[in-house]
Design an enzyme around this catalytic site. Sequence first.
Site, PDB file in Angstrom:
ATOM      1  N   MET A 290     105.048  31.561  29.757  1.00 38.88           N
ATOM      2  CA  MET A 290     104.929  32.640  30.730  1.00 38.88           C
ATOM      3  C   MET A 290     104.651  33.983  30.094  1.00 38.88           C
ATOM      4  SD  MET A 290     107.658  32.137  33.789  1.00 38.88           S
ATOM      5  CE  MET A 290     106.983  33.541  34.713  1.00 38.88           C
ATOM      6  N   TYR A 429     103.056  36.117  41.614  1.00 34.19           N
ATOM      7  CA  TYR A 429     103.246  34.961  40.710  1.00 34.19           C
ATOM      8  C   TYR A 429     103.480  35.382  39.259  1.00 34.19           C
ATOM      9  CZ  TYR A 429      97.969  34.450  40.073  1.00 34.19           C
ATOM     10  OH  TYR A 429      96.644  34.585  39.828  1.00 34.19           O
ATOM     11  N   GLU A 430     103.900  34.422  38.468  1.00 28.76           N
ATOM     12  CA  GLU A 430     104.249  34.661  37.053  1.00 28.76           C
ATOM     13  C   GLU A 430     105.397  35.669  36.943  1.00 28.76           C
ATOM     14  OE1 GLU A 430     102.026  32.487  35.695  1.00 28.76           O
ATOM     15  OE2 GLU A 430     103.423  32.514  34.026  1.00 28.76           O
ATOM     16  N   GLY A 431     106.310  35.638  37.921  1.00 26.27           N
ATOM     17  CA  GLY A 431     107.392  36.615  38.013  1.00 26.27           C
ATOM     18  C   GLY A 431     106.949  37.789  38.849  1.00 26.27           C
ATOM     19  N   GLN A 436     109.551  41.723  36.915  1.00 21.74           N
ATOM     20  CA  GLN A 436     109.030  42.400  35.713  1.00 21.74           C
ATOM     21  C   GLN A 436     109.797  43.693  35.456  1.00 21.74           C
ATOM     22  OE1 GLN A 436     106.744  40.787  33.944  1.00 21.74           O
ATOM     23  NE2 GLN A 436     106.572  39.240  35.562  1.00 21.74           N
TER      24      GLN A 436
END
Lengths: 570, 570
Positions: A290, A429-431, A436
């Site tokens: 990730m 997406y991807e956190g 973040q």
Amino acid sequence: MPYRATVDDFQFLFSHVVGFDRVTQTERFADADAEMIDAILGEAGRLSEEVIAPLNRVGDQHPARLENGVVRTSPGFAEGYKAIADGGWVGISADPAHGGMGLPMTVTTAVNDMMAAGCLAMQLNPLMCQGQIEALEHHASDELKALYLPKLISGEWCGTMNLTEPQAGSDVGALRTKAEPLGDGSFAITGQKIYITWADNDFSGNICHLVLARLPGAPEGTKGISLFMVPKFIPDADGNPGARNDLRVVSLEHKLGLHASPTAVMEYEGAKGWLVGPEGGGMAAMFTMMNNARLGVGVQGIGIAEAATQAALAYATERKQGRSLIDGGTGTILDHADVRRMLMTMRADTFAARAIALACAVAIDMSTATGSDDWSARAALLTPIAKAFGTETGIRVSELGVQVHGGMGFIEETGAAQFSRDVRVTAIYEGTNGIQAMDLVGRKMMDGGDAIFALLDEIETELEEARNTLPGLGEPVWEACETLRETTETLLGSALNDRFAGAVPYLMGFARVLGGYYHLKAALAAPESPRAQLAKFYITRLLPEHLGHLAHARAGADDLYAVDAEGLAA
Amino acid sequence: MPYRATVDDFQFLFSHVVGFDRVTQTERFADADAEMIDAILGEAGRLSEEVIAPLNRVGDQHPARLENGVVRTSPGFAEGYKAIADGGWVGISADPAHGGMGLPMTVTTAVNDMMAAGCLAMQLNPLMCQGQIEALEHHASDELKALYLPKLISGEWCGTMNLTEPQAGSDVGALRTKAEPLGDGSFAITGQKIYITWADNDFSGNICHLVLARLPGAPEGTKGISLFMVPKFIPDADGNPGARNDLRVVSLEHKLGLHASPTAVMEYEGAKGWLVGPEGGGMAAMFTMMNNARLGVGVQGIGIAEAATQAALAYATERKQGRSLIDGGTGTILDHADVRRMLMTMRADTFAARAIALACAVAIDMSTATGSDDWSARAALLTPIAKAFGTETGIRVSELGVQVHGGMGFIEETGAAQFSRDVRVTAIYEGTNGIQAMDLVGRKMMDGGDAIFALLDEIETELEEARNTLPGLGEPVWEACETLRETTETLLGSALNDRFAGAVPYLMGFARVLGGYYHLKAALAAPESPRAQLAKFYITRLLPEHLGHLAHARAGADDLYAVDAEGLAA
């Protein structure tokens, strides 16, 4: 309006803004000389313009669909993927030992930017593969590496990530998919995964699913999670796709955007899988996968921002409307101050986000090449900012692109709205961008702020000269740095949830300040060019937004909990 | 998640924030007492919840379509429209002499807010009709009034506005549609119009098109434009729909949102029309039509913001995810500070935008009731702010709604994305938000700033007490007023294009300050309620954004023209 690759912008940023020369001066990346980089960027630019960009509208209008359990991809996507694979772009940063190009992440970042600008739905496929390749390089056994890496790197096979379950999204630790040892070194994987990007296609020889699951008796939460390679077709003795594995695509989602990228619900029904990394090491492996993918997603936002800006500029330079208030106007809407304000905002924010992403990539490369903890901390610090600000920029800039188009922006045929729809998920997406920002004020402040202050010190030292030579620009950036420093100190002295309460505004304020710094560097390097004007625009007009963001960031959490759900409903 | 009508919010705003009692104290609106208003709001709320809101998803999934030249509307929309018409809601503010309810615009604004929240695509139809009714009331001959108004007000017939042509959007003066006298008092209308909202349907007895066109020999530009009533079916001697007129729907647009609202290209091929108002008076009539429609469109943004907030809150109170950092948490994502930050931003901005819109409506009503120039100037000042900030709020809040939904936000079935798609056009139609902002710094400053300073003086006088009793809230709002005053003075001393260069940021900063003022009034009126907490949230966290906006607003135009199209492309 055809997309035009921004090779010049990358070359300028590499040379004058993000210090890419440090990367090429390392032994590890010594081969990546200017000539080679120019050739690589030029070739990727051509591919993006000529092969990838033409897929964008077609894919939106002809979504991937599920037929008898198999995904039928949008027209031209098979050929598009083949061109990407044949060019070696899937393995651009991968280890040459398995067929990769071994190029710096900085170069990969520029290439991903151009390909995302061309067609985000298409580019998402190799981006997923890159994440899988990286996870395998770091965590897989030599046997798995030998079996999978060459075919993933060549693009013969594709890769996916399977994390999310209905009850386990941002909280990955809540997942329930099971892995039971079969006694032969393999495992039977059973469970349902959702939001699986490019879970299937009709153009690659195999689809390799990396799946997070729990072994019997594993502890609850993230510690009990392991990672498994679960291929669609089980490789035979020669490494060729063999028996069909017990996994299937249940359905595809009907999404706001990215119609050509199939997003699936996957069912694993005792599918055969192999452990990647140690038992219970799933989260660590996932973070490898990730981490750089976060930068990659930030860059998706930047690519779309670029494409949306080019499209809006092309429209504005052709659309005649209204009486011009300026001498020597063109008669187009480009004469109007408000249209120019929008276009320059788009250009200036795209530049700022791109500079942050490339600075992050340089830090990753320096960390890889030197093993330095400082570079590693710099990369870790910039990653959530690059992801969240890159994707926010994609969203905001594509919104402005719709606005520049006026009524035509709301009509799908212009494509302006598609940029806005496609890029929307990148903030999720991807956190999510909230995650973040929580990473930034949580994990990335666990060093007591060392990494942040080191960056601010470095910036302010560089600014000292500019405060004298270009005071109109140097001074406001320096002051903004100071406000960021003070806000950082406030957050360091606050409880974690007070930091979380201001996390997103803090991240946005941080990005605004970094953007000011990179714009200033551009202005110093090219004082008579449009870049210097753009820097002035950014520093005068957009940088002041940090005041609002950072005031918000310092507000703490108490007031957020002073109203209950009922009060919020009223 | 069913929409819940916000009747309480309107009652609170009427009583404590926007001073609606002044309206009901006038002779003109003396009938609109509290009991009547409660009944009206309650009934409109029920209709919005039970009849209109259920149409929203259906309409998105089953767009209006063109079949053999006739528009087939989405399932249920005929019944929805009938319910609106039967309730008398089309003519809510219309003259009782022709069957209208004659209610204040403030009440209409609240009703429109609820109906828009229920289903924007449906509500757009009566909103268009209201604009037409108003234009006819002010400009049509008694004969035309008698023929059209009763049927429009009853909802038996529908109305549209036909302004835009391919080459004439924001620049209406560039239109080319021709009107040729037929010698019998009627005219032959010939030309193509685009973006015609609800241009046709299969549920009303007639469609009445108000069309801007040019008479032979008319001067160029806006002075040569006249307005014509061009019905789909020409009324016969008894006023019933007779012969089919020579006009047709050429095509419907494929739009980002509002799928149930047919947006057409219309072709007029010598269609019979009648002059509304004097020759060359088209722009004046259009401004009547557009002026209150601008407020109406701002309110569309607010309605969507409300609906999106309710949907996000419902999702957040059910979605379990992640470890709570607070004591006594619910285990849902509502425990997370960042989710609360998003939800409170949505709530606080919706309140601010709604208060501005209602304050604008009160000014319109006071102007109507008293004929006072001051109230008229206040209404004129607040209209562009209500339009642009209301729609920006709709866009921003629905974006946050998508984000609160996480991955589900990108999946169409939740409806979160639909809010975001539907509301997008509100920042564009009825004059783009850029045009609104140019109106604010251009036309609305032609009084030398009198109307603005009168408003700021009034606010600051009211704030004097709050600065002592609630200094934490009163002081920052007062200071923000002062910054707005100074920025206004700067703009007044600037050339018009310098003002235009900062117009949108100025408008946004202005709205931020007004929002602070109205939030403060709410906190003073209900100091122990969630409204006071929301005010604190807004003033602490969102109000500081005005600093960035107003700094941007003061920057002038020069730097915008320092880069040419080529420089922007690089």
